[in-house]
Scaffold this motif. Sequence first.
Motif, PDB file in Angstrom:
ATOM      1  N   LEU A 103       0.826  -1.201   0.000  1.00 27.82           N
ATOM      2  CA  LEU A 103       0.000   0.000   0.000  1.00 27.82           C
ATOM      3  C   LEU A 103       0.869   1.262   0.000  1.00 27.82           C
ATOM      4  O   LEU A 103       0.599   2.204  -0.753  1.00 27.82           O
ATOM      5  CB  LEU A 103      -0.939  -0.001   1.213  1.00 27.82           C
ATOM      6  CG  LEU A 103      -2.093  -1.001   1.137  1.00 27.82           C
ATOM      7  CD1 LEU A 103      -2.671  -1.273   2.517  1.00 27.82           C
ATOM      8  CD2 LEU A 103      -3.171  -0.489   0.186  1.00 27.82           C
ATOM      9  N   ARG A 104       1.921   1.272   0.809  1.00 23.87           N
ATOM     10  CA  ARG A 104       2.824   2.431   0.843  1.00 23.87           C
ATOM     11  C   ARG A 104       3.523   2.625  -0.498  1.00 23.87           C
ATOM     12  O   ARG A 104       3.647   3.743  -0.993  1.00 23.87           O
ATOM     13  CB  ARG A 104       3.867   2.267   1.945  1.00 23.87           C
ATOM     14  CG  ARG A 104       3.370   2.686   3.313  1.00 23.87           C
ATOM     15  CD  ARG A 104       4.486   2.822   4.318  1.00 23.87           C
ATOM     16  NE  ARG A 104       5.274   1.609   4.451  1.00 23.87           N
ATOM     17  CZ  ARG A 104       4.966   0.574   5.222  1.00 23.87           C
ATOM     18  NH1 ARG A 104       3.858   0.607   5.938  1.00 23.87           N
ATOM     19  NH2 ARG A 104       5.744  -0.476   5.290  1.00 23.87           N
ATOM     20  N   GLU A 105       3.963   1.499  -1.091  1.00 19.97           N
ATOM     21  CA  GLU A 105       4.639   1.571  -2.387  1.00 19.97           C
ATOM     22  C   GLU A 105       3.731   2.144  -3.475  1.00 19.97           C
ATOM     23  O   GLU A 105       4.207   2.667  -4.474  1.00 19.97           O
ATOM     24  CB  GLU A 105       5.121   0.186  -2.813  1.00 19.97           C
ATOM     25  CG  GLU A 105       6.292  -0.330  -2.013  1.00 19.97           C
ATOM     26  CD  GLU A 105       6.557  -1.814  -2.260  1.00 19.97           C
ATOM     27  OE1 GLU A 105       5.980  -2.401  -3.209  1.00 19.97           O
ATOM     28  OE2 GLU A 105       7.338  -2.401  -1.477  1.00 19.97           O
ATOM     29  N   HIS A 106       2.435   2.033  -3.269  1.00 13.91           N
ATOM     30  CA  HIS A 106       1.481   2.528  -4.259  1.00 13.91           C
ATOM     31  C   HIS A 106       0.813   3.827  -3.820  1.00 13.91           C
ATOM     32  O   HIS A 106      -0.265   4.171  -4.300  1.00 13.91           O
ATOM     33  CB  HIS A 106       0.452   1.435  -4.591  1.00 13.91           C
ATOM     34  CG  HIS A 106       1.056   0.339  -5.394  1.00 13.91           C
ATOM     35  ND1 HIS A 106       1.757  -0.698  -4.819  1.00 13.91           N
ATOM     36  CD2 HIS A 106       1.122   0.150  -6.728  1.00 13.91           C
ATOM     37  CE1 HIS A 106       2.203  -1.488  -5.774  1.00 13.91           C
ATOM     38  NE2 HIS A 106       1.836  -1.004  -6.940  1.00 13.91           N
ATOM     39  N   GLY A 107       1.450   4.542  -2.902  1.00  9.83           N
ATOM     40  CA  GLY A 107       1.023   5.895  -2.579  1.00  9.83           C
ATOM     41  C   GLY A 107       0.273   6.109  -1.289  1.00  9.83           C
ATOM     42  O   GLY A 107      -0.066   7.245  -0.972  1.00  9.83           O
ATOM     43  N   ALA A 108       0.000   5.071  -0.538  1.00 13.98           N
ATOM     44  CA  ALA A 108      -0.725   5.264   0.721  1.00 13.98           C
ATOM     45  C   ALA A 108       0.190   5.872   1.777  1.00 13.98           C
ATOM     46  O   ALA A 108       1.373   5.538   1.854  1.00 13.98           O
ATOM     47  CB  ALA A 108      -1.291   3.935   1.220  1.00 13.98           C
ATOM     48  N   PRO A 117       1.891   6.152   5.286  1.00 16.71           N
ATOM     49  CA  PRO A 117       2.318   5.013   6.120  1.00 16.71           C
ATOM     50  C   PRO A 117       1.345   4.604   7.225  1.00 16.71           C
ATOM     51  O   PRO A 117       1.067   3.418   7.390  1.00 16.71           O
ATOM     52  CB  PRO A 117       3.661   5.474   6.695  1.00 16.71           C
ATOM     53  CG  PRO A 117       4.189   6.419   5.671  1.00 16.71           C
ATOM     54  CD  PRO A 117       2.978   7.136   5.136  1.00 16.71           C
ATOM     55  N   GLY A 118       0.831   5.573   7.976  1.00 14.45           N
ATOM     56  CA  GLY A 118      -0.101   5.220   9.051  1.00 14.45           C
ATOM     57  C   GLY A 118      -1.389   4.609   8.517  1.00 14.45           C
ATOM     58  O   GLY A 118      -1.893   3.618   9.057  1.00 14.45           O
ATOM     59  N   ARG A 119      -1.894   5.178   7.477  1.00 16.83           N
ATOM     60  CA  ARG A 119      -3.129   4.667   6.850  1.00 16.83           C
ATOM     61  C   ARG A 119      -2.889   3.280   6.256  1.00 16.83           C
ATOM     62  O   ARG A 119      -3.743   2.403   6.348  1.00 16.83           O
ATOM     63  CB  ARG A 119      -3.588   5.651   5.773  1.00 16.83           C
ATOM     64  CG  ARG A 119      -4.833   5.255   5.054  1.00 16.83           C
ATOM     65  CD  ARG A 119      -6.073   5.853   5.674  1.00 16.83           C
ATOM     66  NE  ARG A 119      -7.250   5.293   5.056  1.00 16.83           N
ATOM     67  CZ  ARG A 119      -8.062   5.974   4.270  1.00 16.83           C
ATOM     68  NH1 ARG A 119      -7.855   7.240   4.037  1.00 16.83           N
ATOM     69  NH2 ARG A 119      -9.120   5.387   3.742  1.00 16.83           N
ATOM     70  N   ALA A 120      -1.703   3.078   5.654  1.00 13.93           N
ATOM     71  CA  ALA A 120      -1.369   1.775   5.076  1.00 13.93           C
ATOM     72  C   ALA A 120      -1.355   0.693   6.155  1.00 13.93           C
ATOM     73  O   ALA A 120      -1.894  -0.399   5.955  1.00 13.93           O
ATOM     74  CB  ALA A 120      -0.014   1.842   4.369  1.00 13.93           C
ATOM     75  N   ALA A 121      -0.765   0.997   7.296  1.00 11.41           N
ATOM     76  CA  ALA A 121      -0.707   0.020   8.394  1.00 11.41           C
ATOM     77  C   ALA A 121      -2.107  -0.311   8.909  1.00 11.41           C
ATOM     78  O   ALA A 121      -2.434  -1.480   9.147  1.00 11.41           O
ATOM     79  CB  ALA A 121       0.170   0.555   9.521  1.00 11.41           C
TER      80      ALA A 121
END
Length: 194
Positions: A140-145, A147-151
């Motif tokens: 998710l982070r690699e695709h623009g999310a 970091p906190g939201r991705a976790a």
Amino acid sequence: MTEPTSTPRERIVAGAADMISRRGLNATSIRDMAKHARAPLGSTYHYFPDGKQQLATEAVRYTGEWTARSLRKELRAGPVAGLRAFLGLWRGIVVDSDFRAGCPVLAVSIEEPATEETPAALAAAAEVFETWETLLADSLREHGAEPGRAAQLATLIVAAVEGTVAMCRAKRSTQPLDHTAEQLQALILATIEE
């Protein structure tokens, strides 16, 4: 979950994972696991001298890595592809077992009591969930999310899928998977497009 080139030890572990996914940990004896894996009970104790707890721990780790391998592969195409693969994997298990099998990691998680000295199988289950969450969050982070939201979304995905598998078994239907897939995919797309 078994692989055709597995060793006798791996077949016992895979058989244990399958038994736990069908009957739960507490309702499955080491004798049942050996019988299900078509292994002599003596061989089971040879490979797992600490008995049921050791075998259950290995079964959880086996399931965790088996699932993580699929996730790693599919997440290369992005988080939506990873989600579809994750849901597809559990759909296959539920449908192929005629709604009799679920996730052995979840089974161990809800049946092992949390005490001062956490049982090894429960600790392994926590590690497996963490691995799955990390894989999803990284994608998710690699695709623009953010970091906190991705976790947070990764935790939601794992929790939703695990709960959905249990609902499918209870309802003897894949409808919960279909509903969950649609909503999680929408959340992923909204998160990576922000």
